[in-house]
Design a protein around this motif. Structure first.
Motif, short mmCIF file in Angstrom:
data_model
loop_
_atom_site.label_atom_id
_atom_site.label_comp_id
_atom_site.label_asym_id
_atom_site.label_seq_id
_atom_site.Cartn_x
_atom_site.Cartn_y
_atom_site.Cartn_z
N ALA A 112 0.83 -1.20 0.00
CA ALA A 112 0.00 0.00 0.00
C ALA A 112 0.86 1.26 0.00
CB ALA A 112 -0.92 0.01 1.22
N GLY A 113 0.27 2.34 -0.49
CA GLY A 113 0.94 3.63 -0.49
C GLY A 113 0.13 4.67 0.25
N VAL A 114 0.78 5.73 0.70
CA VAL A 114 0.10 6.81 1.41
C VAL A 114 0.49 8.16 0.82
CG1 VAL A 114 -0.29 5.62 3.60
CG2 VAL A 114 1.88 6.76 3.22
N ILE A 115 -0.53 8.97 0.62
CA ILE A 115 -0.33 10.36 0.20
C ILE A 115 -1.43 11.17 0.88
CG2 ILE A 115 -0.26 12.00 -1.71
CD1 ILE A 115 0.53 9.64 -3.54
N GLY A 116 -1.03 12.09 1.74
CA GLY A 116 -2.01 12.87 2.48
C GLY A 116 -2.89 11.96 3.32
N SER A 117 -4.21 12.10 3.19
CA SER A 117 -5.15 11.27 3.94
C SER A 117 -5.66 10.09 3.12
CB SER A 117 -6.34 12.12 4.40
OG SER A 117 -5.92 13.05 5.37
N ALA A 118 -4.92 9.74 2.09
CA ALA A 118 -5.34 8.65 1.21
C ALA A 118 -4.39 7.47 1.30
CB ALA A 118 -5.41 9.13 -0.24
N VAL A 119 -4.99 6.28 1.29
CA VAL A 119 -4.24 5.03 1.20
C VAL A 119 -4.53 4.46 -0.18
CG1 VAL A 119 -3.89 2.73 2.18
CG2 VAL A 119 -4.43 4.66 3.69
N HIS A 120 -3.49 4.09 -0.89
CA HIS A 120 -3.62 3.54 -2.24
C HIS A 120 -3.30 2.05 -2.20
CE1 HIS A 120 -3.76 7.60 -4.07
NE2 HIS A 120 -3.05 7.90 -2.99
N ALA A 121 -4.16 1.25 -2.84
CA ALA A 121 -3.95 -0.19 -2.80
C ALA A 121 -4.59 -0.86 -4.01
CB ALA A 121 -4.54 -0.77 -1.51
N ARG A 122 -4.02 -1.99 -4.38
CA ARG A 122 -4.58 -2.83 -5.44
C ARG A 122 -5.24 -4.05 -4.80
NH1 ARG A 122 0.80 -3.23 -9.08
NH2 ARG A 122 0.97 -5.11 -7.81
N ALA A 123 -5.92 -4.83 -5.61
CA ALA A 123 -6.57 -6.05 -5.12
C ALA A 123 -5.55 -7.02 -4.50
CB ALA A 123 -7.33 -6.74 -6.25
N ASP A 124 -4.31 -6.99 -5.00
CA ASP A 124 -3.28 -7.89 -4.49
C ASP A 124 -2.46 -7.29 -3.34
OD1 ASP A 124 -1.94 -6.05 -6.14
OD2 ASP A 124 -0.51 -7.55 -6.89
N LEU B 137 -1.09 6.87 9.14
CA LEU B 137 -1.84 8.12 8.99
C LEU B 137 -2.72 8.40 10.20
CD1 LEU B 137 -2.86 7.90 5.23
CD2 LEU B 137 -0.95 9.16 6.25
N ILE B 138 -3.34 7.37 10.76
CA ILE B 138 -4.22 7.54 11.91
C ILE B 138 -3.46 8.12 13.10
CG2 ILE B 138 -5.62 6.31 13.64
CD1 ILE B 138 -6.39 4.36 11.31
N VAL B 139 -2.23 7.68 13.31
CA VAL B 139 -1.48 8.15 14.49
C VAL B 139 -0.93 9.56 14.32
CG1 VAL B 139 -0.89 5.78 15.17
CG2 VAL B 139 0.79 7.15 13.91
N LEU B 140 -0.99 10.10 13.12
CA LEU B 140 -0.49 11.46 12.88
C LEU B 140 -1.57 12.50 13.14
CD1 LEU B 140 1.48 11.08 9.53
CD2 LEU B 140 2.41 11.32 11.83
N PRO B 141 -1.18 13.64 13.69
CA PRO B 141 -2.13 14.75 13.77
C PRO B 141 -2.51 15.19 12.36
CG PRO B 141 -0.15 15.19 15.08
CD PRO B 141 0.11 13.95 14.28
N PRO B 142 -3.74 15.69 12.16
CA PRO B 142 -4.19 16.06 10.81
C PRO B 142 -3.26 17.01 10.07
CG PRO B 142 -6.03 16.05 12.32
CD PRO B 142 -4.79 15.83 13.15
N MET C 167 0.78 16.42 4.94
CA MET C 167 2.08 16.55 4.28
C MET C 167 2.71 15.21 3.91
SD MET C 167 3.67 19.76 6.45
CE MET C 167 3.93 18.78 7.92
N VAL C 168 2.06 14.11 4.25
CA VAL C 168 2.65 12.78 4.02
C VAL C 168 2.66 12.43 2.53
CG1 VAL C 168 2.28 10.30 4.38
CG2 VAL C 168 2.09 11.88 6.30
N HIS C 169 3.78 11.90 2.12
CA HIS C 169 3.90 11.31 0.79
C HIS C 169 4.91 10.18 0.90
CE1 HIS C 169 4.48 10.53 -3.40
NE2 HIS C 169 3.60 11.47 -3.74
N THR C 170 4.43 8.95 0.84
CA THR C 170 5.22 7.73 0.83
C THR C 170 5.75 7.30 2.20
OG1 THR C 170 5.86 8.22 -1.45
CG2 THR C 170 7.08 6.48 -0.33
N ASP C 171 6.40 8.17 2.94
CA ASP C 171 6.98 7.80 4.24
C ASP C 171 6.32 8.61 5.33
OD1 ASP C 171 8.54 6.95 6.34
OD2 ASP C 171 10.42 7.71 5.54
N ALA C 172 5.59 7.94 6.21
CA ALA C 172 4.81 8.65 7.23
C ALA C 172 5.43 8.60 8.62
CB ALA C 172 3.40 8.05 7.30
N THR C 173 6.51 7.88 8.81
CA THR C 173 7.04 7.70 10.15
C THR C 173 8.06 8.76 10.52
OG1 THR C 173 6.74 5.33 10.00
CG2 THR C 173 8.22 6.08 11.68
N ASP C 174 7.86 9.32 11.69
CA ASP C 174 8.79 10.30 12.22
C ASP C 174 9.61 9.74 13.39
OD1 ASP C 174 9.07 12.68 10.96
OD2 ASP C 174 7.93 13.84 12.40
#
Length: 152
Positions: A42-54, A67-72, A77-84
């Motif tokens: 899966a991928g993350v950009i902003g408040s979106a999670v991107h995923a395929r059927a596989d 994304l849930i653990v981050l303040p809004p 500002m997230v793109h690809t790497d969300a961990t601080d």
């Protein structure tokens, strides 16, 4: 490994929506935007999670939990790497196990087995051992921020 196709897009999208996130489906074989590990993860950009059927369910949940653990304001500002921090990584891992119980046909047992099969590593050697005996700090971190699901 349990994939998005196995649980259905609607169930996953509904869970993410309850946390202010959007699940964007990606066509089979297409690149997944914001994927840190590459397809089919899966991928993350902003408040979106991107995923395929596989996309593996553990990956979908893990990225969503980042994304849930981050303040809004940081989430936007997230793109690809969300961990601080290690604390956020641990909180995301802990929360993904809890949220697995909400998805029909998943549950924490199956999710933890898939996490181990994928190669998540924890000091005690398995996801279960970490979750049951070494994740008190992650539980407390989530509790202090009001992010634990009811009953957790």
């Amino acid at each position: 490994m349990l994939c998005l196709r196995d649980i259905g897009f609607a169930a996953a999208a509904g869970l993410l929506a309850r946390h202010g996130l959007v699940l964007h489906g990606v066509a089979d074989g297409a690149p997944i935007p914001g994927s840190y590990w590459g397809e089919p993860e899966a991928g993350v950009i902003g408040s979106a999670v991107h995923a395929r059927a596989d996309t593996p369910v553990h990956s979908l949940l893990h990225e969503a939990c980042h994304l849930i653990v981050l303040p809004p304001d940081r989430r936007a500002m997230v793109h690809t790497d969300a961990t601080d921090s290690v604390a956020e990584e641990d909180a995301a891992c802990y929360l993904q196990v809890l949220l697995a119980d909400v998805l029909p046909g998943v549950g924490r047992e199956r999710l933890m087995a898939d996490m181990d099969a994928w190669g998540y590593s924890f000091r005690l050697g398995s996801t279960r051992a970490w979750f049951e005996h070494d994740a008190g700090d992650a539980h407390l971190w989530l509790q202090q921020r009001g992010l634990l699901p009811a009953g957790a």
